[in-house]
Design a protein around this motif. Sequence first.
Motif, PDB file in Angstrom:
ATOM      1  N   SER A   1     120.477 134.849  66.722  1.00  0.00           N
ATOM      2  CA  SER A   1     120.540 136.139  67.415  1.00  0.00           C
ATOM      3  C   SER A   1     121.550 137.035  66.704  1.00  0.00           C
ATOM      4  O   SER A   1     122.416 136.550  65.964  1.00  0.00           O
TER       5      SER A   1
ATOM      6  N   HIS B   1     122.508 128.004  73.514  1.00  0.00           N
ATOM      7  CA  HIS B   1     123.030 129.143  72.743  1.00  0.00           C
ATOM      8  C   HIS B   1     124.478 128.938  72.311  1.00  0.00           C
ATOM      9  O   HIS B   1     125.222 129.901  72.142  1.00  0.00           O
TER      10      HIS B   1
ATOM     11  N   VAL C   1     111.802 114.749  61.507  1.00  0.00           N
ATOM     12  CA  VAL C   1     113.009 114.110  60.967  1.00  0.00           C
ATOM     13  C   VAL C   1     113.681 113.324  62.069  1.00  0.00           C
ATOM     14  O   VAL C   1     113.704 113.733  63.227  1.00  0.00           O
TER      15      VAL C   1
ATOM     16  N   ARG D   1     124.193 138.536  67.508  1.00  0.00           N
ATOM     17  CA  ARG D   1     125.649 138.382  67.684  1.00  0.00           C
ATOM     18  C   ARG D   1     126.228 137.333  66.728  1.00  0.00           C
ATOM     19  O   ARG D   1     127.427 137.304  66.482  1.00  0.00           O
ATOM     20  N   ASN D   2     125.378 136.448  66.192  1.00  0.00           N
ATOM     21  CA  ASN D   2     125.860 135.433  65.260  1.00  0.00           C
ATOM     22  C   ASN D   2     125.565 135.767  63.800  1.00  0.00           C
ATOM     23  O   ASN D   2     125.913 135.004  62.903  1.00  0.00           O
TER      24      ASN D   2
ATOM     25  N   VAL E   1     123.257 121.805  64.103  1.00  0.00           N
ATOM     26  CA  VAL E   1     122.540 121.379  62.896  1.00  0.00           C
ATOM     27  C   VAL E   1     122.360 122.552  61.941  1.00  0.00           C
ATOM     28  O   VAL E   1     122.596 122.434  60.731  1.00  0.00           O
TER      29      VAL E   1
ATOM     30  N   TYR F   1     116.099 136.794  65.698  1.00  0.00           N
ATOM     31  CA  TYR F   1     114.855 136.435  66.389  1.00  0.00           C
ATOM     32  C   TYR F   1     114.694 137.189  67.705  1.00  0.00           C
ATOM     33  O   TYR F   1     113.578 137.381  68.191  1.00  0.00           O
TER      34      TYR F   1
HETATM   35  N1  LIG Z   1     115.672 115.028  64.623  1.00  0.00           N
HETATM   36  C1  LIG Z   1     116.963 114.704  64.611  1.00  0.00           C
HETATM   37  O1  LIG Z   1     117.391 113.701  64.005  1.00  0.00           O
HETATM   38  C2  LIG Z   1     117.916 115.587  65.365  1.00  0.00           C
HETATM   39  C3  LIG Z   1     119.306 115.413  65.265  1.00  0.00           C
HETATM   40  C4  LIG Z   1     120.146 116.299  65.920  1.00  0.00           C
HETATM   41  C5  LIG Z   1     119.595 117.323  66.705  1.00  0.00           C
HETATM   42  N2  LIG Z   1     118.241 117.438  66.809  1.00  0.00           N
HETATM   43  C6  LIG Z   1     117.614 118.519  67.602  1.00  0.00           C
HETATM   44  O2  LIG Z   1     117.827 119.738  66.923  1.00  0.00           O
HETATM   45  C7  LIG Z   1     117.860 120.790  67.875  1.00  0.00           C
HETATM   46  C8  LIG Z   1     119.073 121.642  67.638  1.00  0.00           C
HETATM   47  O3  LIG Z   1     120.214 120.863  67.773  1.00  0.00           O
HETATM   48  P1  LIG Z   1     121.618 121.569  67.666  1.00  0.00           P
HETATM   49  O4  LIG Z   1     122.675 120.580  67.982  1.00  0.00           O
HETATM   50  O5  LIG Z   1     121.703 122.349  66.405  1.00  0.00           O
HETATM   51  O6  LIG Z   1     121.429 122.556  68.885  1.00  0.00           O
HETATM   52  P2  LIG Z   1     122.312 123.646  69.367  1.00  0.00           P
HETATM   53  O7  LIG Z   1     123.618 123.603  68.677  1.00  0.00           O
HETATM   54  O8  LIG Z   1     122.302 123.583  70.854  1.00  0.00           O
HETATM   55  O9  LIG Z   1     121.511 124.972  68.908  1.00  0.00           O
HETATM   56  C9  LIG Z   1     121.730 126.085  69.619  1.00  0.00           C
HETATM   57  C10 LIG Z   1     121.566 127.261  68.667  1.00  0.00           C
HETATM   58  O10 LIG Z   1     120.185 127.550  68.546  1.00  0.00           O
HETATM   59  C11 LIG Z   1     120.045 128.950  68.457  1.00  0.00           C
HETATM   60  N3  LIG Z   1     118.748 129.337  68.979  1.00  0.00           N
HETATM   61  C12 LIG Z   1     118.245 129.156  70.218  1.00  0.00           C
HETATM   62  N4  LIG Z   1     116.977 129.608  70.271  1.00  0.00           N
HETATM   63  C13 LIG Z   1     116.685 130.089  69.021  1.00  0.00           C
HETATM   64  C14 LIG Z   1     115.544 130.675  68.417  1.00  0.00           C
HETATM   65  N5  LIG Z   1     114.414 130.884  69.105  1.00  0.00           N
HETATM   66  N6  LIG Z   1     115.602 131.007  67.105  1.00  0.00           N
HETATM   67  C15 LIG Z   1     116.725 130.830  66.383  1.00  0.00           C
HETATM   68  N7  LIG Z   1     117.854 130.275  66.908  1.00  0.00           N
HETATM   69  C16 LIG Z   1     117.820 129.912  68.200  1.00  0.00           C
HETATM   70  C17 LIG Z   1     121.184 129.514  69.263  1.00  0.00           C
HETATM   71  O11 LIG Z   1     121.578 130.699  68.622  1.00  0.00           O
HETATM   72  P3  LIG Z   1     121.705 132.056  69.428  1.00  0.00           P
HETATM   73  O12 LIG Z   1     122.817 131.880  70.407  1.00  0.00           O
HETATM   74  O13 LIG Z   1     122.005 133.016  68.326  1.00  0.00           O
HETATM   75  O14 LIG Z   1     120.406 132.261  70.146  1.00  0.00           O
HETATM   76  C18 LIG Z   1     122.296 128.456  69.179  1.00  0.00           C
HETATM   77  O15 LIG Z   1     123.293 128.826  68.259  1.00  0.00           O
HETATM   78  C19 LIG Z   1     117.828 120.127  69.278  1.00  0.00           C
HETATM   79  O16 LIG Z   1     116.488 120.212  69.746  1.00  0.00           O
HETATM   80  C20 LIG Z   1     118.200 118.686  68.980  1.00  0.00           C
HETATM   81  O17 LIG Z   1     117.601 117.809  69.908  1.00  0.00           O
HETATM   82  C21 LIG Z   1     117.397 116.621  66.148  1.00  0.00           C
END
Ligand SMILES: NC(=O)c1ccc[n+]([C@@H]2O[C@H](COP(=O)([O-])OP(=O)(O)OC[C@H]3O[C@@H](n4cnc5c(N)ncnc54)[C@H](OP(=O)(O)O)[C@@H]3O)[C@@H](O)[C@H]2O)c1
Length: 236
Positions: free
Chosen positions: A68, A203, A158, A70-71, A47, A86
């Motif tokens: 992080s 991650h 959301v 590395r990204n 997202v 972070y």
């Molecule tokens: N509400 C909705 O409609 C909806 C829809 C889709 C997804 N979501 C939710 O949105 C969240 C993210 O989804 P996603 O698909 O984007 O997940 P994702 O791809 O698994 O996100 C992982 C990323 O988060 C980063 N991350 C982890 N901890 C972090 C922190 N403390 N601060 C900053 N970055 C951090 C990681 O980066 P690093 O490797 O650099 O740590 C990694 O790149 C999930 O909880 C999902 O359930 C909600």
Amino acid sequence: MRIPDGVEPEAAAAVPLAGLTALQALRDQGQMTAGSRVLILGAAGGVGHYAVQVARALDAGRVVASCSGRNASWVEGLGADRVLDYTRGEVDDIDERFDVILDIAGGARIAYLRSLLAPGGSLVLVGGPGDGMLLGPATRIFGGLIASRFRRERVVGVNATWSGPDLAILAAMLRDGCVRTVIHRIVGLADVPTAIAELEDGHVPGKFVVRPMSDEGTREPNNAPSWSGLNPRQRY
Ligand SMILES: NC(=O)c1ccc[n+]([C@@H]2O[C@H](COP(=O)([O-])OP(=O)(O)OC[C@H]3O[C@@H](n4cnc5c(N)ncnc54)[C@H](OP(=O)(O)O)[C@@H]3O)[C@@H](O)[C@H]2O)c1
């Protein structure tokens, strides 16, 4: 969504849920407008990496993103003006105020994020770690929404909804090169369990794409080597 000419099918296939979430969180729940100062926490994920680019395409005045270290360089290349690591505590004491905050990673306290809002700003709770709780990120989001009923700041959740017109907007952004998909890996069906385990670890940079009809197995994506040089701004 009709795949625009010149866009790889894998890049388009990754867009719908994550792209709709990013667009609707910024524009609808976040009430983002041209010139808005936007903070995106969790900018390297599925997202988040769309959110950085969509914010730029919607003419944000400033985009600050967290991930992080590395990204950091490729997230900056997506259009972030400032990237906070972070893992080095750079999110813990931010010296700026924002009109829209998207909390995707959910690592920071809601009260702290609320304090980073400019007057009239919005904190949008998208997701976050489950921390072992029964309802995962939902517990934190509902808690934040209930607490916000007694305060002046705007805190909203959301829940992305399917929308043909919004997919058309995302397709136009892909077509114009304002939005690109960062593909972590393209996997065949047999590798889906491994991919899910990696996702659950929290991650993964960008998106996994599954090719169910392919017998190629896992392969590396054809990501552009550089993410600099987004197209000039269009109107969406
Ligand atoms: N509400 C909705 O409609 C909806 C829809 C889709 C997804 N979501 C939710 O949105 C969240 C993210 O989804 P996603 O698909 O984007 O997940 P994702 O791809 O698994 O996100 C992982 C990323 O988060 C980063 N991350 C982890 N901890 C972090 C922190 N403390 N601060 C900053 N970055 C951090 C990681 O980066 P690093 O490797 O650099 O740590 C990694 O790149 C999930 O909880 C999902 O359930 C909600």
